[in-house]
Structures are given as structure tokens and as C-alpha cells.
Scaffold this active site. Structure first.
Site, PDB file in Angstrom:
ATOM      1  N   CYS A  32       0.833  -1.214   0.000  1.00  0.00           N
ATOM      2  CA  CYS A  32       0.000   0.000   0.000  1.00  0.00           C
ATOM      3  C   CYS A  32       0.862   1.255   0.000  1.00  0.00           C
ATOM      4  O   CYS A  32       0.340   2.373   0.031  1.00  0.00           O
ATOM      5  CB  CYS A  32      -0.985   0.004   1.158  1.00  0.00           C
ATOM      6  SG  CYS A  32      -0.263   0.455   2.714  1.00  0.00           S
ATOM      7  N   CYS A 101       1.076   6.430  10.764  1.00  0.00           N
ATOM      8  CA  CYS A 101       2.438   6.692  10.280  1.00  0.00           C
ATOM      9  C   CYS A 101       3.461   6.480  11.397  1.00  0.00           C
ATOM     10  O   CYS A 101       4.586   6.067  11.138  1.00  0.00           O
ATOM     11  CB  CYS A 101       2.569   8.132   9.771  1.00  0.00           C
ATOM     12  SG  CYS A 101       1.240   8.681   8.698  1.00  0.00           S
TER      13      CYS A 101
HETATM   14 FE1  FES Z   1       0.323   6.425   5.255  1.00  0.00          FE
HETATM   15 FE2  FES Z   1       1.515   8.582   6.389  1.00  0.00          FE
HETATM   16  S1  FES Z   1       2.405   6.688   5.883  1.00  0.00           S
HETATM   17  S2  FES Z   1      -0.476   8.479   5.480  1.00  0.00           S
END
Ligand code: FES
Length: 129
Positions: A32, A101
Site C-alpha cells: 500500500c 504513520c
Molecule cells: Fe500512510 Fe503517512 S504513511 S499516510
């Protein structure tokens, strides 16, 4: 984006490959697009250097950079106690949709610890990944 996050994003401290790393851990999902590789240099189970490569948004870059600083100098056990919330706190907080994140660093660290332990158990010389 607050000033602390901006600064971490711009400086990108410790965001590089470490060719002589003791062990590597992976976090996130390359499928992803959010993904990190965490490189650790260990001495007596203490992290003496941590670097990472990051694929992700600016928050992923900032949180991963901060995470490498937070775990440096800690034992593997103590470093694994650091949570995504603590990473977010160091950065002055994250928007709700960016909380994930901050989780890739701790996830990669758990993977690195797993790899480190398995290599010690499974190789005759006690060598590591
Ligand atoms: Fe997916 Fe920051 S790594 S929005």
C-alpha cells in the site's frame, strides 16, 4: 503540520541505509506504499546506531526519523517499550488520520528484534541478519 514535524521532515536525520547494520527490521506494508526498513547497529543488545529508509507521507518520514533518535542508546528491551503515542508526543501530536504513520517504527523494531533473536538461535556462529 506543526513546526516540530516540519523540522524532522526537512532534516531527515538518520534516514539512510546502514551497510554495516547488525540487523534489519521491516514495518508497514510495501503493497500500500507505507513501508520502512529499520537498520540497527547493536552492541551487547544496546542500539548504538539506528537508521531507516521510508516510503510514505511526510508524517511517516518525520515520525520514523524521530523514532531512530528515540531508540538510539537504549537496550533492545527498553526500545521496544516505546509506543506510537510516545513518538507522536515527541512530535507535538499527530492528526488522527496520521497516527498510523507513527506505528511503523515500533513495528519495524519488533521485526528487527525477532530477526536478531532468530539469527542468534539459528546460526551456528551466532551471526545476525
Ligand atoms: Fe500512510 Fe503517512 S504513511 S499516510
Amino acid at each position: 503540520m506543526n513546526e516540530i514535524i516540519k523540522e524532522y521532515f526537512q532534516k531527515q536525520t538518520n534516514l539512510e541505509v546502514m551497510p554495516d547494520a547488525t540487523v534489519l527490521g521491516k514495518g508497514g506494508d510495501p503493497g500500500c506504499g507505507d513501508y520502512i526498513e529499520l537498520y540497527l547497529k547493536l552492541e551487547n543488545d544496546t542500539i548504538i546506531k539506528a537508521t531507516a529508509m521510508v516510503a510514505g507521507c511526510p508524517y511517516a518520514i518525520a515520525t520514523t526519523s524521530a523514532f531512530t533518535e528515540m531508540i538510539t542508546g537504549k537496550s533492545l528491551d527498553d526500545a521496544m517499550m516505546i509506543t506510537g503515542d510516545q513518538v507522536a508526543e515527541r512530535l507535538g501530536g499527530l492528526p488522527e488520520e496520521k497516527v498510523h504513520c507513527s506505528l511503523m517504527g515500533p513495528e519495524a523494531l519488533r521485526n528487527a528484534a525477532h530477526n536478531y533473536i532468530m539469527a542468534r538461535i539459528c546460526t551456528p556462529t551466532g551471526g545476525v541478519v
